[in-house]
Design a protein around this motif. Sequence first.
Motif, PDB file in Angstrom:
ATOM      1  N   ILE A 170      28.467  -2.539 -13.534  1.00  0.00           N
ATOM      2  CA  ILE A 170      28.497  -3.779 -12.754  1.00  0.00           C
ATOM      3  C   ILE A 170      27.841  -3.529 -11.402  1.00  0.00           C
ATOM      4  N   LYS A 171      27.177  -4.555 -10.872  1.00  0.00           N
ATOM      5  CA  LYS A 171      26.456  -4.495  -9.593  1.00  0.00           C
ATOM      6  C   LYS A 171      25.219  -3.592  -9.665  1.00  0.00           C
ATOM      7  N   GLY A 172      24.719  -3.369 -10.847  1.00  0.00           N
ATOM      8  CA  GLY A 172      23.554  -2.513 -11.006  1.00  0.00           C
ATOM      9  C   GLY A 172      22.260  -3.234 -10.666  1.00  0.00           C
ATOM     10  N   ASN A 173      21.168  -2.502 -10.749  1.00  0.00           N
ATOM     11  CA  ASN A 173      19.862  -3.031 -10.389  1.00  0.00           C
ATOM     12  C   ASN A 173      19.030  -3.393 -11.617  1.00  0.00           C
ATOM     13  N   ILE A 174      18.490  -4.604 -11.589  1.00  0.00           N
ATOM     14  CA  ILE A 174      17.534  -5.059 -12.588  1.00  0.00           C
ATOM     15  C   ILE A 174      16.172  -5.098 -11.904  1.00  0.00           C
ATOM     16  N   LEU A 175      15.173  -4.480 -12.531  1.00  0.00           N
ATOM     17  CA  LEU A 175      13.849  -4.393 -11.932  1.00  0.00           C
ATOM     18  C   LEU A 175      12.852  -5.231 -12.727  1.00  0.00           C
ATOM     19  N   ALA A 176      12.251  -6.206 -12.052  1.00  0.00           N
ATOM     20  CA  ALA A 176      11.229  -7.048 -12.673  1.00  0.00           C
ATOM     21  C   ALA A 176       9.861  -6.528 -12.278  1.00  0.00           C
ATOM     22  N   ALA A 177       9.074  -6.109 -13.260  1.00  0.00           N
ATOM     23  CA  ALA A 177       7.740  -5.566 -13.004  1.00  0.00           C
ATOM     24  C   ALA A 177       6.714  -6.690 -13.074  1.00  0.00           C
ATOM     25  N   VAL A 178       6.148  -7.043 -11.933  1.00  0.00           N
ATOM     26  CA  VAL A 178       5.237  -8.189 -11.861  1.00  0.00           C
ATOM     27  C   VAL A 178       3.844  -7.752 -11.403  1.00  0.00           C
ATOM     28  N   ASP A 179       2.890  -8.658 -11.563  1.00  0.00           N
ATOM     29  CA  ASP A 179       1.501  -8.427 -11.143  1.00  0.00           C
ATOM     30  C   ASP A 179       1.100  -9.606 -10.262  1.00  0.00           C
ATOM     31  N   VAL A 180       1.637  -9.608  -9.045  1.00  0.00           N
ATOM     32  CA  VAL A 180       1.487 -10.790  -8.187  1.00  0.00           C
ATOM     33  C   VAL A 180       0.101 -10.935  -7.587  1.00  0.00           C
ATOM     34  N   GLY A 181      -0.704  -9.868  -7.615  1.00  0.00           N
ATOM     35  CA  GLY A 181      -2.032  -9.950  -7.004  1.00  0.00           C
ATOM     36  C   GLY A 181      -3.055 -10.650  -7.858  1.00  0.00           C
ATOM     37  N   SER A 182      -2.728 -10.927  -9.091  1.00  0.00           N
ATOM     38  CA  SER A 182      -3.688 -11.552 -10.003  1.00  0.00           C
ATOM     39  C   SER A 182      -3.760 -13.057  -9.778  1.00  0.00           C
ATOM     40  N   ILE A 216     -10.241   2.681   4.486  1.00  0.00           N
ATOM     41  CA  ILE A 216      -8.939   2.364   5.093  1.00  0.00           C
ATOM     42  C   ILE A 216      -8.787   0.864   5.267  1.00  0.00           C
ATOM     43  N   GLU A 217      -9.838   0.235   5.758  1.00  0.00           N
ATOM     44  CA  GLU A 217      -9.802  -1.224   5.935  1.00  0.00           C
ATOM     45  C   GLU A 217      -9.650  -1.926   4.579  1.00  0.00           C
ATOM     46  N   TYR A 218     -10.343  -1.405   3.585  1.00  0.00           N
ATOM     47  CA  TYR A 218     -10.262  -2.000   2.243  1.00  0.00           C
ATOM     48  C   TYR A 218      -8.837  -1.896   1.697  1.00  0.00           C
ATOM     49  N   THR A 219      -8.251  -0.709   1.787  1.00  0.00           N
ATOM     50  CA  THR A 219      -6.897  -0.504   1.269  1.00  0.00           C
ATOM     51  C   THR A 219      -5.884  -1.374   1.993  1.00  0.00           C
ATOM     52  N   SER A 243       3.745  -0.638  -4.007  1.00  0.00           N
ATOM     53  CA  SER A 243       3.193   0.709  -3.852  1.00  0.00           C
ATOM     54  C   SER A 243       1.778   0.779  -4.405  1.00  0.00           C
ATOM     55  N   GLU A 244       0.978   1.626  -3.762  1.00  0.00           N
ATOM     56  CA  GLU A 244      -0.375   1.875  -4.263  1.00  0.00           C
ATOM     57  C   GLU A 244      -0.306   2.801  -5.476  1.00  0.00           C
ATOM     58  N   GLY A 245      -1.089   2.481  -6.492  1.00  0.00           N
ATOM     59  CA  GLY A 245      -1.127   3.343  -7.668  1.00  0.00           C
ATOM     60  C   GLY A 245      -1.193   2.556  -8.954  1.00  0.00           C
ATOM     61  N   TYR A 268      -0.566  -1.865  -6.530  1.00  0.00           N
ATOM     62  CA  TYR A 268      -1.901  -2.360  -6.199  1.00  0.00           C
ATOM     63  C   TYR A 268      -2.872  -1.182  -6.239  1.00  0.00           C
ATOM     64  N   PRO A 269      -4.151  -1.438  -6.553  1.00  0.00           N
ATOM     65  CA  PRO A 269      -5.114  -0.345  -6.738  1.00  0.00           C
ATOM     66  C   PRO A 269      -5.537   0.293  -5.430  1.00  0.00           C
ATOM     67  N   GLY A 270      -5.840   1.578  -5.494  1.00  0.00           N
ATOM     68  CA  GLY A 270      -6.371   2.278  -4.336  1.00  0.00           C
ATOM     69  C   GLY A 270      -7.874   2.045  -4.210  1.00  0.00           C
ATOM     70  N   THR A 271      -8.469   2.643  -3.210  1.00  0.00           N
ATOM     71  CA  THR A 271      -9.909   2.483  -2.973  1.00  0.00           C
ATOM     72  C   THR A 271     -10.715   3.117  -4.103  1.00  0.00           C
ATOM     73  N   PRO A 272     -11.631   2.374  -4.723  1.00  0.00           N
ATOM     74  CA  PRO A 272     -12.496   2.964  -5.757  1.00  0.00           C
ATOM     75  C   PRO A 272     -13.323   4.099  -5.162  1.00  0.00           C
ATOM     76  N   VAL A 273     -13.205   5.284  -5.738  1.00  0.00           N
ATOM     77  CA  VAL A 273     -13.874   6.469  -5.195  1.00  0.00           C
ATOM     78  C   VAL A 273     -15.387   6.314  -5.215  1.00  0.00           C
ATOM     79  N   ASN A 274     -15.916   5.737  -6.277  1.00  0.00           N
ATOM     80  CA  ASN A 274     -17.378   5.632  -6.389  1.00  0.00           C
ATOM     81  C   ASN A 274     -17.975   4.748  -5.290  1.00  0.00           C
ATOM     82  N   ILE A 275     -17.239   3.705  -4.896  1.00  0.00           N
ATOM     83  CA  ILE A 275     -17.739   2.829  -3.831  1.00  0.00           C
ATOM     84  C   ILE A 275     -17.747   3.575  -2.497  1.00  0.00           C
TER      85      ILE A 275
END
Length: 310
Positions: A153-165, A215-218, A246-248, A198-205
Amino acid sequence: MSVFNKILAVVDPSKDEQKGFQRALLLARKTGASVTAFLSIYDFSYEMTTMLTIDERETMRQAVVDDKTDWLANIVEPLAANSAISIDIKVVWHNRPYESVLYEVIDHSYDLIVKGTQEHDTLKSVIFTPTDWHILRKSPVPVLLVKEHDWPIKGNILAAVDVGSEDEEHRNLNKCITNMAGLMADLLDGHVNLVNSYPGTPVNIAIEIPEFDPIEYTDSVKKHHKNCMLEHAREFNIPESNQYLSEGLPEDVIPAIAKEIDAELVVIGTVGRTGITAALIGNTAEHTIDALNCDVLAIKPDGFECPLKR
């Protein structure tokens, strides 16, 4: 209106302890739903009996079904003793267990599948069978995969969402996921939490464009996702203290946050990918589910139809 009215608890014939069925009973006590303990069996030696008559083959098949029905009744009855829950037992003969589960759901209008996972004794991790993955990808109703984590009882339920889309299907699925998390929290007297990666900075760019500021992009990406998370959370009255960003990659971030808050249940959306791409690479939801150490409730977008055809 009850969250669930009719629950199909898939039984593992190799186990005497049926944690999926026990979890289904817990939900039934809280919702008033009926429960069917469902077992799909098939003896491949049956294929070697072509010299027998049709009647003899049928007698052999029925003997196996009757034996497993008695075995299942001996497991179910003590667990269901002194319970007002409506409980049925069903054993079917089918050479593809996942198909028999899905046909049962479709034909008899179940609204939840509950299935226990298998623990690997040596690695102390969970092993998902091909049946698990087929059910996850193709089920038109939510699927609860039960691991070993308690539901206090009183435990945590975690909803995994993709709000940036900005995709409408993703936005609708976010709402379905969060709404289901809220319903489960009400049932379990728990707390709803949101997690988004959310995604980190694309290395190739960063390498190819000298004037690019990673840094500004992230920071920009993080700000966008944070604002989207706050907007989504407001709709469901979820405080900022229960929001995790979190980033990743989702398959890294979601299990990490679930462990950090000791989540009892993670609610996640699955897109139902099928065909050779699913066989080879799976999808983000499956990689995430594999890494979690708590129960997982997987749901589909509205309008999803089971790809199985009679």
